[in-house]
Design a protein around this motif. Structure first.
Motif, mmCIF file in Angstrom:
data_model
loop_
_atom_site.group_PDB
_atom_site.id
_atom_site.type_symbol
_atom_site.label_atom_id
_atom_site.label_comp_id
_atom_site.label_asym_id
_atom_site.label_seq_id
_atom_site.Cartn_x
_atom_site.Cartn_y
_atom_site.Cartn_z
ATOM 1 N N LEU A 170 -3.523 3.858 -2.478
ATOM 2 C CA LEU A 170 -3.819 2.632 -3.198
ATOM 3 C C LEU A 170 -3.339 1.446 -2.386
ATOM 4 O O LEU A 170 -2.237 1.452 -1.839
ATOM 5 C CB LEU A 170 -3.137 2.634 -4.568
ATOM 6 N N ARG A 171 -4.178 0.443 -2.313
ATOM 7 C CA ARG A 171 -3.823 -0.800 -1.642
ATOM 8 C C ARG A 171 -4.086 -1.949 -2.606
ATOM 9 O O ARG A 171 -5.126 -1.983 -3.282
ATOM 10 C CB ARG A 171 -4.635 -0.999 -0.362
ATOM 11 N N VAL A 172 -3.143 -2.926 -2.653
ATOM 12 C CA VAL A 172 -3.299 -4.107 -3.493
ATOM 13 C C VAL A 172 -3.022 -5.346 -2.655
ATOM 14 O O VAL A 172 -1.983 -5.422 -1.975
ATOM 15 C CB VAL A 172 -2.349 -4.064 -4.711
ATOM 16 N N TRP A 176 0.828 -1.199 0.000
ATOM 17 C CA TRP A 176 0.000 0.000 0.000
ATOM 18 C C TRP A 176 0.863 1.249 0.000
ATOM 19 O O TRP A 176 2.051 1.203 0.354
ATOM 20 C CB TRP A 176 -0.926 0.016 1.228
ATOM 21 N N ILE A 198 -7.791 -4.760 -5.743
ATOM 22 C CA ILE A 198 -7.177 -3.456 -5.992
ATOM 23 C C ILE A 198 -8.104 -2.400 -5.407
ATOM 24 O O ILE A 198 -9.278 -2.319 -5.781
ATOM 25 C CB ILE A 198 -6.963 -3.220 -7.499
ATOM 26 N N GLU A 199 -7.572 -1.618 -4.478
ATOM 27 C CA GLU A 199 -8.413 -0.716 -3.699
ATOM 28 C C GLU A 199 -7.900 0.723 -3.748
ATOM 29 O O GLU A 199 -7.063 1.120 -2.929
ATOM 30 C CB GLU A 199 -8.480 -1.199 -2.244
ATOM 31 N N LEU A 230 -7.414 -11.284 -6.526
ATOM 32 C CA LEU A 230 -6.672 -10.027 -6.483
ATOM 33 C C LEU A 230 -7.623 -8.899 -6.122
ATOM 34 O O LEU A 230 -8.705 -8.782 -6.703
ATOM 35 C CB LEU A 230 -6.012 -9.745 -7.839
#
Length: 777
Positions: A497-499, A480, A513-514, A511
């Motif tokens: 962004l967080r992954v 992140w 993606i946030e 997966l």
């Protein structure tokens, strides 16, 4: 019904204050930064002597820790009590408003800063007895008598600590309670995590039960963290206290939605406890109550470079209950220990361990049959480093072991053995931007074992259990980052962004993606607008957080939520603050067995889940929206309190049906006040009110009717009375009486209707009295 079963289970930290003058001193300078590093921050310094009067009628010495916001002009824009008792806390806050500082500077630029000051109150020395007059001698000059008063003791100067340039304030939309307020909140019994239920956006399941919905998200979708360490639960069974001793927790934050990128893997809110930094001096707290005892002790070692803390609580309810019901068993205990060592001015190592045990059961023929037994343990090893460029790096490795067991004879035990590592980095890259980033990996090995009466475990051979809770190893890896940018003196924007990559049993991978973004806009110094929006994901979750329980089922996808909010923060006179927030959350592929248990018709359509036959894995859509209001004055003031109100609606959709969530409550209100009566007596009270949830048996369609009948509203009054006495120069001991639901109100859990007659089903009263002695030394 699942809801009825849940209801049944749930019910069971300078200045001196000597009456004279005090002066502040700055901390020591840091080593010279690298040539290309941003200029170091020089902390604020007192520009003139500060006056702090010793409170009239007070006794003894006291220490008050204030958090001050020093403006670019050098004035104190805000003063907040972090810790300290009345009347000293109020006197320190009142005096702070008149202090003048040389503002903090980064290079040649003045910047606003948040600092902490320790105010030490020392009682004025009594006047000495007049010396007897010397006998007169003929022809000798007259000798004047000695002065009748001594000069006040010299000021106690102490460096300010924790210098933070503003912009590090809590993220947009976050609600928080500090330790000083928590211990004064009636009905919370001094437990930081119990105070969460009084914050806006929180909807209780039942009075006193430590599980709640947050902006429509069910208990299983709410994440619990302590110093960044994931924990499975926050409270002991049987309406017991929190699983961490309160003396270790500095504050508790509620992130109801749209939270920073460092938080993730939960589709609902986040409850985050932050521990207090070691004091590196001897001290502690202890309490003895009707049902349990607890203590925390800290001792320095290694010439002050190291600190060791030990804490814990033990319940003797088993002995008390046995007097009324010899066959019943209710036990709990918890433990915490932390060892910290300063390697140098920029490095610290720490080891933090904690855990909890709970047991509900009955005695049968000389042995204990376990109805429900839970326990978890954590060990976190951490290295903290401050870089020459002004950054902060933290690296940690965490191990854990969770277990839940229960059953009539031989019982199943669900076990999670976890291991994880995480790293985070934060650096102010310029006068207007701060970079934060991190990464982590965690593995969870789940297994189901058969535990016999002697506690021996063997592998379980039960297809139904193995199908619902399969033995497997889950791995999640994530990274992140976020950039807090002050694009204008009045505007701060934080995109992030967080992954995360999830895998379960080596077969399924998902997966997530946030993207997330938050903003704060200061219309004027006392008025700000705040906005937050983001995505969040989570694997399928159990009904409530239980150690060791995880449903897996990644083949059917992750739960997802879109969280958004917009609000206003307004600072009011007399140290009042307020906030007003509108929120809307949308949930997809939820596994909310509680929320969808409303009046099960047994005719749900297949939502595409391969294990749709289990209500625990039933997928649904969710929607929640509403408004939140908070007006507060710190409870640590002589007269303090708050009003917390939530107006909301939460719905679920299964197939073609759309209906209110089973625990949807339209109105939730908390109104609390505390007052210092003088002579170290303090009285507090809290009113809790909420409207009813949809009744299950009030109509042929049950609570799944679009407009179902609801159970009656509920209210309760919690009270707290405390009397303190001094214990040494800085400590105290106190006698505390506290009662949750002092009015003995019963609570409705359903309404059943047959033809022209309806009958309300009640439980309780669920009343929790507490009588005990507390001490700080």
């Amino acid at each position: 019904m699942l809801r009825r079963a849940a209801l049944s289970w749930a019910a069971g930290l300078a200045l001196a204050a000597t009456g004279a003058r005090a002066e502040g001193a700055a901390g020591a300078g840091a080593p010279a930064p690298a040539p290309d590093a941003p200029p170091a921050v020089v902390p604020p310094r007192l520009a003139a002597a500060a006056e702090v009067a010793y409170p009239e009628g007070a006794e003894g010495a006291a220490v008050v820790v204030l958090e001050l916001v020093v403006s670019v002009e050098g004035g104190v824009a805000e003063a907040r009590v972090v810790s300290g008792d009345e009347p000293f806390a109020s006197r320190a806050v009142e005096a702070a408003g008149g202090w003048r500082f040389e503002p903090a500077r980064r290079g040649d630029v003045a910047v606003a800063a948040r600092i902490r000051f320790e105010v030490r109150f020392v009682p004025p020395a009594p006047p000495p007895e007049p010396a007897p007059a010397a006998p007169a001698v003929a022809g000798a000059p007259a000798v004047p008598p000695p002065p009748s008063n001594r000069a006040p003791p010299p000021p106690l100067a102490a460096p300010p600590t924790e210098i933070d340039v503003l912009g590090d304030q809590l993220p947009a939309g976050v609600s928080s309670f500090g330790r000083a307020e928590i211990r004064e909140l009636p009905g919370a019994f001094g437990d930081p995590f119990r105070a969460v239920e009084a914050l806006p956006g929180v909807t209780p399941i039942l009075s006193g039960v430590p599980y709640f919905f947050v902006r429509g998200a069910p208990p299983g979708n709410v994440g619990y963290f302590l110093d960044g360490i994931r924990v499975p639960l926050l409270f002991h069974v049987g309406l017991g206290p929190g699983v961490v001793h309160p003396a270790l927790v500095e504050r508790v934050d509620l992130y109801p939605g749209g939270y920073p990128a460092r938080h993730g893997r939960f589709a609902g809110g986040i409850v985050s406890g932050e521990t207090a930094a070691p004091a590196y001096e001897f001290g502690g707290e202890a309490s003895v109550r009707l049902v349990d005892s607890g203590a925390m002790v800290e001792a320095p070692f290694g010439d002050g470079r190291g600190s060791a803390q030990v804490a814990g609580r033990y319940s003797y309810t088993a002995a008390l209950i046995s007097l009324l019901a010899p066959e019943a068993v209710l036990e709990y205990w918890d433990w915490q220990t932390r060892v910290s060592w300063q390697l140098g001015p920029r490095d610290e190592l720490s080891a933090f361990g904690f855990g909890a045990f709970d047991l509900i059961g009955e005695r049968d023929e000389g042995r204990v049959k376990v109805g429900l037994g839970t326990e978890f343990h954590r060990l976190d090893l951490r290295w903290s480093h401050e870089t020459l460029r002004g950054g902060r790096l933290r690296v940690a490795v965490t191990g854990g072991w969770d277990r839940t067991r229960g059953g009539d004879s031989d019982s199943f035990a669900v076990i999670d053995r976890m291991l994880g590592a995480r790293a985070s980095y934060e650096r102010r890259t310029s006068a207007r931007t701060t970079l934060r980033a991190g990464a982590d990996v965690a593995t969870d090995e789940y297994s189901v074992e058969l535990v016999d009466a002697r506690g021996d475990a063997t592998a379980a051979d039960d297809e139904d259990v193995e199908d619902l809770l399969p033995s497997r190893t889950d791995v999640v890896t994530g990274a992140w980052g976020e950039l807090e940018s002050r694009v204008d003196p009045r505007v701060t924007v934080t995109p992030g962004l967080r992954v995360d990559l999830y895998s379960s049993g080596g077969r399924a991978a998902s997966l997530a993606i946030e993207p997330r973004i938050a903003a704060r806009y200061a219309l004027r110094p006392s008025l700000r607008t705040v906005y937050a929006v983001g995505l969040a994901h989570q694997p399928p979750s159990f009904v409530i957080p239980v150690p060791g329980f995880d449903l897996g089922a990644l083949e059917d996808g992750l739960q997802r939520s879109v969280q958004s909010s917009a609000g206003v923060e307004l600072d009011l006179p007399s140290d009042f603050t307020s906030s007003f927030t509108l929120f809307q959350n949308a949930f997809f592929e939820m596994t909310d067995a509680l929320g969808t248990a409303a009046g099960d018709s047994g005719e749900d359509e297949d939502t595409g889940a391969s294990r749709a036959d289990s209500p625990l894995l039933r997928r649904s859509l969710g929607h929640s929206y509403g408004l939140e209001l908070m007006v507060r004055r710190p409870l640590s003031r002589r007269l303090g309190g708050f009003l917390s109100y939530t107006l909301s609606r939460s719905t679920r959709s299964v197939g073609r049906e759309r209906f209110p969530s089973a625990f949807d409550r339209t109105h939730v209100l908390n109104l609390a006040a505390g007052y210092d009566l003088g002579r170290r007596w303090r009285l507090g009270g809290r009113l809790v009110f909420y409207t009813g949830f949809p009744a299950q048996g009030a109509s042929p369609g049950g609570a799944r009717s679009p407009s179902p009948r609801r159970v009656p509203s509920f209210h309760r009054v919690d009270v707290r009375l405390e009397k303190r006495w001094r214990l040494g120069e800085r400590g105290y001991w106190a006698f505390v009486v506290e009662v949750l639901n002092s009015t003995l109100q019963e609570e409705a859990i359903d309404v059943s209707c047959e033809t022209d007659r309806c009958e309300t089903e009640w439980i309780g009263p669920v009343t929790i009295p507490s009588l005990g002695v507390e001490a700080r030394f």
